[in-house]
Design a protein around this motif. Structure first.
Motif, PDB file in Angstrom:
ATOM      1  N   TRP A  32       6.347   5.798   6.388  1.00 11.79           N
ATOM      2  CA  TRP A  32       5.111   4.968   6.024  1.00 11.79           C
ATOM      3  C   TRP A  32       5.388   3.684   7.146  1.00 11.79           C
ATOM      4  O   TRP A  32       6.278   3.188   7.027  1.00 11.79           O
ATOM      5  CB  TRP A  32       5.038   4.792   4.586  1.00 11.79           C
ATOM      6  N   ALA A  33       4.344   3.299   7.536  1.00  7.08           N
ATOM      7  CA  ALA A  33       4.191   2.152   8.499  1.00  7.08           C
ATOM      8  C   ALA A  33       4.602   1.071   7.636  1.00  7.08           C
ATOM      9  O   ALA A  33       3.962   0.822   6.455  1.00  7.08           O
ATOM     10  CB  ALA A  33       2.822   1.986   9.314  1.00  7.08           C
ATOM     11  N   VAL A  34       5.137  -0.117   8.075  1.00  7.58           N
ATOM     12  CA  VAL A  34       5.313  -1.387   7.423  1.00  7.58           C
ATOM     13  C   VAL A  34       3.942  -2.023   7.407  1.00  7.58           C
ATOM     14  O   VAL A  34       3.295  -2.075   8.366  1.00  7.58           O
ATOM     15  CB  VAL A  34       6.280  -2.288   8.134  1.00  7.58           C
ATOM     16  N   ARG A  35       3.829  -2.583   6.142  1.00  6.39           N
ATOM     17  CA  ARG A  35       2.466  -3.287   5.991  1.00  6.39           C
ATOM     18  C   ARG A  35       2.520  -4.769   6.113  1.00  6.39           C
ATOM     19  O   ARG A  35       3.483  -5.533   5.816  1.00  6.39           O
ATOM     20  CB  ARG A  35       1.890  -3.061   4.449  1.00  6.39           C
ATOM     21  N   THR A  36       1.517  -5.432   6.849  1.00  8.45           N
ATOM     22  CA  THR A  36       1.597  -6.712   7.050  1.00  8.45           C
ATOM     23  C   THR A  36       0.380  -7.224   6.328  1.00  8.45           C
ATOM     24  O   THR A  36      -0.893  -6.722   6.399  1.00  8.45           O
ATOM     25  CB  THR A  36       1.484  -7.116   8.551  1.00  8.45           C
ATOM     26  N   GLU A  37       0.476  -8.255   5.775  1.00  9.02           N
ATOM     27  CA  GLU A  37      -0.584  -8.645   4.861  1.00  9.02           C
ATOM     28  C   GLU A  37      -1.016 -10.294   5.347  1.00  9.02           C
ATOM     29  O   GLU A  37       0.114 -11.029   5.362  1.00  9.02           O
ATOM     30  CB  GLU A  37      -0.131  -8.793   3.340  1.00  9.02           C
ATOM     31  N   GLY A  38      -2.107 -10.214   5.386  1.00 10.07           N
ATOM     32  CA  GLY A  38      -2.682 -11.751   6.024  1.00 10.07           C
ATOM     33  C   GLY A  38      -2.569 -12.716   4.798  1.00 10.07           C
ATOM     34  O   GLY A  38      -2.398 -12.284   3.628  1.00 10.07           O
ATOM     35  N   LYS A  39      -2.556 -13.941   4.849  1.00  7.57           N
ATOM     36  CA  LYS A  39      -2.546 -15.156   3.891  1.00  7.57           C
ATOM     37  C   LYS A  39      -4.118 -15.214   3.546  1.00  7.57           C
ATOM     38  O   LYS A  39      -4.885 -15.839   4.399  1.00  7.57           O
ATOM     39  CB  LYS A  39      -1.832 -16.342   4.402  1.00  7.57           C
ATOM     40  N   HIS A 150      -0.223 -12.466  -2.268  1.00 13.69           N
ATOM     41  CA  HIS A 150      -1.639 -12.424  -1.925  1.00 13.69           C
ATOM     42  C   HIS A 150      -2.498 -13.244  -3.044  1.00 13.69           C
ATOM     43  O   HIS A 150      -3.275 -14.049  -2.621  1.00 13.69           O
ATOM     44  CB  HIS A 150      -1.960 -11.015  -1.667  1.00 13.69           C
ATOM     45  N   VAL A 151      -2.283 -12.578  -4.216  1.00  7.09           N
ATOM     46  CA  VAL A 151      -2.934 -13.153  -5.285  1.00  7.09           C
ATOM     47  C   VAL A 151      -2.624 -14.752  -5.486  1.00  7.09           C
ATOM     48  O   VAL A 151      -3.461 -15.435  -6.055  1.00  7.09           O
ATOM     49  CB  VAL A 151      -2.620 -12.350  -6.668  1.00  7.09           C
ATOM     50  N   ALA A 152      -1.205 -15.035  -5.369  1.00  8.73           N
ATOM     51  CA  ALA A 152      -0.830 -16.424  -5.648  1.00  8.73           C
ATOM     52  C   ALA A 152      -1.669 -17.460  -4.612  1.00  8.73           C
ATOM     53  O   ALA A 152      -2.088 -18.411  -5.237  1.00  8.73           O
ATOM     54  CB  ALA A 152       0.494 -16.623  -5.481  1.00  8.73           C
TER      55      ALA A 152
END
Ligand code: GLY
Ligand code: MN
Length: 490
Positions: A32-39, A150-152
């Motif tokens: 599975w590709a590594v996920r990058t999550e924006g702020k 993300h939720v924070a």
């Protein structure tokens, strides 16, 4: 536990075909590709929610407050109703239609007030089988969940994994309060722990009731964000009413035209908002005399009126609550117009007195003065209007048994746990939002009225904001006089 998924698995494994071999488990856990999550940019509601938490914090120094969002409710077996977080939770976090079921807000007392932490079930890693094998919450089944970080950022709140909530449970003591109807299972656990820490269960429950009441009462006056949401909810609802009017030919042609009315309105609600704020009431002909007619299985017949009581709930969960009563063929008959305009006069009389400083119940009294006068003029009452209005008489209420107003916001019947002193007997303040919704309902078998009135039901409902100078009708753009309604339909 707040997280029902931590309970015994549901009895649906009898038809599971998920492979259980170690070979499969190993194969699906890799590549599975590594996920990058924006702020994310913090949502516009977050400073308002922070101010609301500060207000609760100031009221409960030294107390640990547990405010659950609640678990999803089972519809049958392994299917749930659409999830909706508890309104108090949404109010204090700003997390609404996108909140994760089973989340819990905790206000932990500290030297300066409280530290607020939002516990929710974070996404399981690929090393567990949750993501592919758990139909209730697995990513392959219900979609990905946001990360704690993300939720924070999104809500401007500290976040923690729900697995760590056990530490909060372990610290539950006599100074812990819980919003009891947020999550019954969690409440049972908190009760058990408090019982060990203190000797009076009754005392704790009273304190919990006080918390529920305070959280309800603090929603009586809306902030700027909420007022903006109410305007948007009303604007979306207006579009839903327009859709129904445009759909009239198909509605009239169908034997269950009321269902088409409901479907057309609800389509707009899903497109523009989260859903409807309450079950749509599409009541044609004599069905309009049933106050909460939601069966909606009747025909929509030209010559009759249709009462449409419907509101769109936005993703923030704020909802409108609007009623319009429309002549299906586009034109009111003389009797329909007489009744309609009497109801409008009652609504206008009620609206005319709204300003800061009056009592909430005076609005109802102003509407009832008109309803009594009209029904007396038409010869329906055994006494004069003045006599009927005496508290121990109230003959006119035969034709309108419901109240004229209720507060409106995240819940259609908002602030329902507020004390009578602050609600019905309360004084209006700038920022309050409520309905004005008088009606007249002449049941089809009511022998006190002439036959031409029987089976006629009219309600006009608007959403009202109290302002410095008086009041604003937020739904004034939705046609409401008999002439304007006819022009709207033309
Ligand atoms: N709109 C339904 C009600 O206010 O009860
Ligand atoms: Mn209402």
């Amino acid at each position: 536990m707040a997280d029902k998924n931590a309970q015994a698995p549901r009895a649906t494994t009898n038809r599971s075909t998920v492979p259980v071999s170690d070979t499969f488990k190993e194969y699906i856990s890799g590549n599975w590709a590594v996920r990058t999550e924006g702020k994310p940019t913090p949502r516009s509601q977050s400073p308002y929610a922070a101010a609301r938490r500060a207000s609760v914090s100031a009221r409960y120094p030294g107390k640990r407050l547990i405010i659950p969002a609640g678990a999803a409710k089972v519809r049958s077996n392994d299917t749930d109703y659409a999830y909706r977080a508890h309104s108090a939770f949404a109010h204090l976090t700003g997390w609404a239609s996108d909140s994760v079921p089973g989340s819990v807000l905790v206000l932990e007392p500290n030297a300066d007030g409280h530290t607020a932490t939002l516990y929710f079930r974070k996404a399981a890693g690929r090393d567990s089988d949750e993501f592919y094998a758990n139909p209730e919450i697995g990513e392959f089944w219900t979609g990905p969940r946001p990360s704690l970080a993300h939720v924070a950022y999104d809500l401007g709140l500290l976040t923690a994994d729900l697995a760590d909530f056990t530490a909060v449970l372990d610290s539950v003591d006599a100074d812990t309060l819980i919003l009891r109807d947020g999550d019954r299972d969690l409440t049972d656990q908190v009760d058990g722990r408090r019982l060990l820490a203190a000797d009076s269960e009754a005392l704790e429950n009273d304190a919990d009731t006080g918390l529920a009441r305070d959280l309800s009462e603090m929603r009586l006056v809306k902030d700027e964000y909420e007022i903006d949401q109410m305007r948007r909810a009303v604007a979306a609802t207006k579009k839903g009413f327009n859709d129904v009017i445009a759909d009239r030919p198909a509605i009239i042609a169908h034997e269950r035209g009321e269902r088409l009315v409901e479907g057309t309105f609800n389509r707009r609600a899903r497109a523009e908002g989260n859903t409807v704020g309450y079950d749509t009431i599409a009541a044609s002909g004599a069905h309009a005399c049933v106050l909460h007619w939601t069966r909606n299985d009747g025909a929509v017949v030209p010559g009759d009126l249709i009462l449409l009581d419907a509101g769109i709930e936005l993703d923030s969960l704020y909802t409108a609550d609007i009623t319009r009563t429309l002549p299906i063929n586009g034109v009111f008959s003389d009797t329909q117009r007489l009744v309609y305009e009497a109801v409008r006069e009652a609504a206008d009389a009620a609206f005319a007195i709204v300003k800061p400083g009056i009592r909430f119940r005076e609005i109802h009294a102003a509407a009832m003065e008109v309803i009594a006068r009209k029904t007396a003029e038409w010869g329906f009452l055994p006494v004069t209007a003045e006599e009927s209005l005496q508290p121990d008489h109230q003959y006119h209420r035969r034709y309108m048994v419901h109240g004229t107003s209720h507060h409106l916001g995240i819940d259609v019947h908002d602030c329902a746990q507020a004390r009578r002193d602050l609600y019905l007997d309360g004084i209006l303040e700038v920022g309050m939002v409520f309905t004005i919704e008088p009606g007249l309902y002449f049941q089809p078998d009511d022998l006190t009225v002439p036959t031409e009135f029987r089976g006629t039901g009219v309600r006009i409902e608007d959403n009202i904001l109290v302002t410095e100078s008086g009041a604003e009708n937020l739904s004034i753009d939705i046609p409401r006089t008999a002439d304007d309604v006819e022009a709207w339909l033309a």
